[in-house]
Design a protein around this motif. Structure first.
Motif, mmCIF file in Angstrom:
data_model
loop_
_atom_site.group_PDB
_atom_site.id
_atom_site.type_symbol
_atom_site.label_atom_id
_atom_site.label_comp_id
_atom_site.label_asym_id
_atom_site.label_seq_id
_atom_site.Cartn_x
_atom_site.Cartn_y
_atom_site.Cartn_z
ATOM 1 N N ASN A 9 0.703 -1.190 0.126
ATOM 2 C CA ASN A 9 -0.093 0.375 -0.086
ATOM 3 C C ASN A 9 1.046 1.715 -0.365
ATOM 4 O OD1 ASN A 9 -1.952 -1.040 -0.082
ATOM 5 N ND2 ASN A 9 -3.648 -0.968 1.847
ATOM 6 N N ILE A 10 2.195 1.216 0.338
ATOM 7 C CA ILE A 10 2.665 2.709 0.999
ATOM 8 C C ILE A 10 3.172 2.691 -0.597
ATOM 9 C CG2 ILE A 10 5.203 1.297 1.175
ATOM 10 C CD1 ILE A 10 5.919 3.180 2.041
ATOM 11 N N ALA A 11 3.517 2.041 -1.720
ATOM 12 C CA ALA A 11 3.338 1.445 -3.176
ATOM 13 C C ALA A 11 2.057 2.434 -3.924
ATOM 14 C CB ALA A 11 4.268 -0.085 -3.231
ATOM 15 N N ALA A 12 1.658 2.148 -3.332
ATOM 16 C CA ALA A 12 0.196 2.669 -4.663
ATOM 17 C C ALA A 12 0.220 4.288 -3.567
ATOM 18 C CB ALA A 12 -1.198 1.383 -3.697
ATOM 19 N N ALA A 13 0.450 4.046 -2.413
ATOM 20 C CA ALA A 13 -0.020 5.682 -2.275
ATOM 21 C C ALA A 13 0.936 6.674 -2.674
ATOM 22 C CB ALA A 13 0.147 5.268 -0.412
ATOM 23 N N SER A 51 12.603 3.832 -7.350
ATOM 24 C CA SER A 51 13.114 2.270 -8.797
ATOM 25 C C SER A 51 12.115 1.708 -9.127
ATOM 26 C CB SER A 51 14.031 1.704 -7.702
ATOM 27 O OG SER A 51 14.451 0.821 -8.615
ATOM 28 N N ARG A 52 11.199 1.301 -7.896
ATOM 29 C CA ARG A 52 10.691 -0.121 -8.076
ATOM 30 C C ARG A 52 8.908 0.526 -9.143
ATOM 31 N NH1 ARG A 52 6.920 -2.014 -3.205
ATOM 32 N NH2 ARG A 52 8.935 -1.926 -2.242
ATOM 33 N N LEU A 53 8.737 1.654 -8.941
ATOM 34 C CA LEU A 53 8.031 2.369 -9.969
ATOM 35 C C LEU A 53 7.757 2.916 -11.057
ATOM 36 C CD1 LEU A 53 5.956 4.263 -7.000
ATOM 37 C CD2 LEU A 53 4.613 2.276 -7.782
ATOM 38 N N GLY A 54 9.575 3.017 -11.209
ATOM 39 C CA GLY A 54 9.759 2.999 -12.091
ATOM 40 C C GLY A 54 9.633 4.763 -12.594
ATOM 41 N N VAL A 55 10.075 5.182 -11.931
ATOM 42 C CA VAL A 55 10.376 7.236 -11.412
ATOM 43 C C VAL A 55 11.718 7.554 -11.899
ATOM 44 C CG1 VAL A 55 10.143 9.174 -10.086
ATOM 45 C CG2 VAL A 55 8.836 7.075 -9.851
ATOM 46 N N ALA A 56 11.150 8.629 -12.441
ATOM 47 C CA ALA A 56 12.437 9.151 -13.390
ATOM 48 C C ALA A 56 12.378 10.538 -12.756
ATOM 49 C CB ALA A 56 13.044 9.141 -14.608
ATOM 50 N N LYS A 57 13.375 11.512 -13.013
ATOM 51 C CA LYS A 57 13.709 12.936 -12.668
ATOM 52 C C LYS A 57 13.947 13.602 -13.595
ATOM 53 C CE LYS A 57 14.393 15.986 -8.981
ATOM 54 N NZ LYS A 57 14.935 16.381 -7.555
ATOM 55 N N LEU A 69 6.357 9.780 -12.829
ATOM 56 C CA LEU A 69 6.602 8.209 -13.298
ATOM 57 C C LEU A 69 6.724 7.865 -15.219
ATOM 58 C CD1 LEU A 69 2.788 7.441 -11.715
ATOM 59 C CD2 LEU A 69 5.236 6.635 -11.066
ATOM 60 N N THR A 70 7.363 6.658 -15.197
ATOM 61 C CA THR A 70 7.773 6.961 -16.467
ATOM 62 C C THR A 70 7.101 5.330 -16.916
ATOM 63 O OG1 THR A 70 9.749 5.780 -15.900
ATOM 64 C CG2 THR A 70 9.723 8.293 -16.332
ATOM 65 N N VAL A 71 6.864 4.859 -17.041
ATOM 66 C CA VAL A 71 5.753 3.044 -16.709
ATOM 67 C C VAL A 71 5.082 3.315 -16.280
ATOM 68 C CG1 VAL A 71 6.273 1.196 -16.320
ATOM 69 C CG2 VAL A 71 7.969 2.211 -16.162
ATOM 70 N N GLU A 72 3.573 3.745 -17.120
ATOM 71 C CA GLU A 72 2.460 3.582 -16.706
ATOM 72 C C GLU A 72 1.328 2.428 -16.663
ATOM 73 O OE1 GLU A 72 0.146 5.894 -15.047
ATOM 74 O OE2 GLU A 72 2.008 6.675 -14.689
ATOM 75 N N SER A 73 1.208 1.976 -15.985
ATOM 76 C CA SER A 73 -0.164 0.762 -16.369
ATOM 77 C C SER A 73 -1.470 0.565 -16.761
ATOM 78 C CB SER A 73 -0.128 -0.739 -15.538
ATOM 79 O OG SER A 73 -0.214 -0.363 -14.198
ATOM 80 N N GLU A 74 -1.718 2.363 -16.365
ATOM 81 C CA GLU A 74 -3.096 3.156 -16.321
ATOM 82 C C GLU A 74 -3.499 3.798 -16.727
ATOM 83 O OE1 GLU A 74 -3.300 3.268 -12.897
ATOM 84 O OE2 GLU A 74 -2.397 1.054 -11.755
#
Length: 155
Positions: A9-13, A51-57, A69-74
Protein backbone atom coordinates in the motif's frame (compact mmCIF):
# COMPACT_ATOMS: atom_id res chain seq x y z
CA UNK A 1 1.29 1.40 14.32
CA UNK A 2 0.52 2.17 10.71
CA UNK A 3 -3.14 1.72 9.75
CA UNK A 4 -2.11 0.59 6.25
CA UNK A 5 -0.44 -2.71 5.36
CA UNK A 6 3.26 -1.99 4.75
CA UNK A 7 5.06 -2.14 1.42
CA UNK A 8 2.23 -2.86 -1.08
CA UNK A 9 0.00 0.00 0.00
CA UNK A 10 2.88 2.40 0.52
CA UNK A 11 3.85 1.79 -3.12
CA UNK A 12 0.27 2.51 -4.23
CA UNK A 13 0.20 5.65 -2.07
CA UNK A 14 3.53 6.81 -3.51
CA UNK A 15 2.28 6.23 -7.06
CA UNK A 16 -0.93 8.14 -6.35
CA UNK A 17 1.06 11.06 -4.89
CA UNK A 18 3.27 11.20 -7.99
CA UNK A 19 0.20 11.19 -10.25
CA UNK A 20 -1.40 14.05 -8.31
CA UNK A 21 1.51 16.33 -7.35
CA UNK A 22 4.99 17.41 -8.38
CA UNK A 23 7.89 16.64 -6.05
CA UNK A 24 11.44 17.97 -6.41
CA UNK A 25 13.07 15.94 -3.60
CA UNK A 26 12.75 12.46 -2.14
CA UNK A 27 12.40 14.08 1.27
CA UNK A 28 9.25 15.90 0.07
CA UNK A 29 7.79 12.52 -0.95
CA UNK A 30 8.90 10.96 2.35
CA UNK A 31 7.26 13.74 4.36
CA UNK A 32 4.02 13.46 2.39
CA UNK A 33 3.91 9.68 3.01
CA UNK A 34 4.43 10.32 6.74
CA UNK A 35 1.61 12.89 6.61
CA UNK A 36 -0.60 10.15 5.13
CA UNK A 37 0.09 7.91 8.13
CA UNK A 38 3.01 5.79 6.97
CA UNK A 39 5.35 5.69 9.97
CA UNK A 40 9.12 5.35 9.85
CA UNK A 41 9.53 6.09 6.14
CA UNK A 42 13.23 6.55 5.44
CA UNK A 43 14.88 8.19 2.45
CA UNK A 44 16.17 4.77 1.37
CA UNK A 45 12.61 3.40 1.48
CA UNK A 46 11.49 6.23 -0.80
CA UNK A 47 14.44 5.58 -3.11
CA UNK A 48 13.49 1.89 -3.41
CA UNK A 49 9.83 2.80 -4.03
CA UNK A 50 10.78 5.23 -6.80
CA UNK A 51 12.99 2.62 -8.44
CA UNK A 52 10.28 -0.06 -8.25
CA UNK A 53 7.67 2.31 -9.70
CA UNK A 54 9.88 3.32 -12.64
CA UNK A 55 10.17 6.95 -11.55
CA UNK A 56 12.62 9.36 -13.18
CA UNK A 57 13.51 12.97 -12.49
CA UNK A 58 12.58 15.06 -15.52
CA UNK A 59 12.24 18.79 -16.22
CA UNK A 60 8.69 20.11 -15.91
CA UNK A 61 7.19 22.88 -18.05
CA UNK A 62 9.20 25.45 -16.09
CA UNK A 63 12.53 23.60 -16.39
CA UNK A 64 12.50 22.48 -12.74
CA UNK A 65 13.36 18.79 -12.26
CA UNK A 66 10.54 16.78 -10.70
CA UNK A 67 9.89 13.10 -10.08
CA UNK A 68 7.69 11.57 -12.78
CA UNK A 69 6.23 8.12 -13.37
CA UNK A 70 7.73 6.78 -16.58
CA UNK A 71 6.07 3.35 -16.61
CA UNK A 72 2.29 3.56 -16.67
CA UNK A 73 -0.03 0.60 -16.40
CA UNK A 74 -3.21 2.68 -16.26
CA UNK A 75 -4.57 5.50 -18.40
CA UNK A 76 -3.25 8.92 -17.51
CA UNK A 77 -5.65 11.14 -15.62
CA UNK A 78 -5.23 14.56 -17.20
CA UNK A 79 -6.09 17.41 -14.90
CA UNK A 80 -7.68 20.63 -16.06
CA UNK A 81 -4.36 22.40 -15.45
CA UNK A 82 -2.87 20.56 -18.45
CA UNK A 83 -5.85 21.42 -20.63
CA UNK A 84 -5.41 25.07 -19.62
CA UNK A 85 -1.91 25.01 -21.18
CA UNK A 86 -3.33 24.25 -24.63
CA UNK A 87 -4.24 27.06 -27.00
CA UNK A 88 -5.64 24.92 -29.83
CA UNK A 89 -5.45 21.56 -31.60
CA UNK A 90 -5.78 21.24 -35.37
CA UNK A 91 -4.44 19.26 -38.33
CA UNK A 92 -3.41 19.88 -41.93
CA UNK A 93 -4.31 16.46 -43.39
CA UNK A 94 -0.76 15.28 -42.63
CA UNK A 95 0.00 15.99 -38.97
CA UNK A 96 -1.95 16.99 -35.84
CA UNK A 97 -0.62 20.19 -34.25
CA UNK A 98 -1.10 21.03 -30.58
CA UNK A 99 -0.28 24.67 -29.82
CA UNK A 100 0.56 25.22 -26.14
CA UNK A 101 1.66 28.03 -23.88
CA UNK A 102 5.47 28.50 -23.98
CA UNK A 103 7.35 25.74 -22.18
CA UNK A 104 4.47 23.24 -22.08
CA UNK A 105 4.88 21.34 -25.34
CA UNK A 106 7.28 18.63 -24.13
CA UNK A 107 5.05 17.80 -21.16
CA UNK A 108 2.02 17.61 -23.46
CA UNK A 109 3.94 15.38 -25.90
CA UNK A 110 4.90 13.09 -23.00
CA UNK A 111 1.27 12.82 -21.90
CA UNK A 112 0.26 11.82 -25.43
CA UNK A 113 3.12 9.28 -25.65
CA UNK A 114 2.72 7.67 -22.21
CA UNK A 115 0.39 4.99 -23.53
CA UNK A 116 0.63 3.96 -27.17
CA UNK A 117 -2.53 4.29 -29.25
CA UNK A 118 -3.30 2.67 -32.59
CA UNK A 119 -3.98 6.04 -34.23
CA UNK A 120 -0.68 7.68 -33.14
CA UNK A 121 2.73 6.95 -34.64
CA UNK A 122 4.59 9.38 -32.36
CA UNK A 123 5.07 12.96 -31.22
CA UNK A 124 7.67 15.71 -31.39
CA UNK A 125 7.49 18.42 -28.73
CA UNK A 126 9.22 21.75 -29.01
CA UNK A 127 8.72 24.78 -26.78
CA UNK A 128 5.12 25.66 -27.60
CA UNK A 129 4.17 23.23 -30.37
CA UNK A 130 3.62 19.47 -30.45
CA UNK A 131 3.44 17.66 -33.77
CA UNK A 132 1.60 14.34 -33.61
CA UNK A 133 2.21 11.95 -36.50
CA UNK A 134 -0.81 9.75 -37.23
CA UNK A 135 -0.26 6.11 -38.17
CA UNK A 136 -2.48 6.70 -41.21
CA UNK A 137 -3.01 10.17 -42.71
CA UNK A 138 -6.35 8.95 -44.08
CA UNK A 139 -7.48 8.73 -40.42
CA UNK A 140 -6.17 12.14 -39.34
CA UNK A 141 -9.54 13.19 -37.85
CA UNK A 142 -9.60 10.10 -35.62
CA UNK A 143 -6.01 10.82 -34.55
CA UNK A 144 -6.98 14.40 -33.65
CA UNK A 145 -9.91 13.09 -31.56
CA UNK A 146 -7.58 10.72 -29.68
CA UNK A 147 -5.15 13.59 -28.96
CA UNK A 148 -8.00 15.78 -27.69
CA UNK A 149 -9.29 12.97 -25.47
CA UNK A 150 -5.80 12.33 -24.04
CA UNK A 151 -5.48 16.00 -23.12
CA UNK A 152 -8.97 16.51 -21.73
CA UNK A 153 -10.07 18.82 -24.53
CA UNK A 154 -13.73 18.53 -25.62
CA UNK A 155 -14.20 17.47 -29.25
Amino acid sequence: MNAFPPDENIAAACKRLLQQQSFTTQDDIRQRLIDLGYDDVSQSTVSRLLSRLGVAKVPNAYGKKVYCLTVESEPVQVSSSIASQIEFITHNQLVVVVKTHPGSAQLVARLIDIQPHAEILGTVGGNDTVMVAPKDINRIEQCELVVKARLGIPS
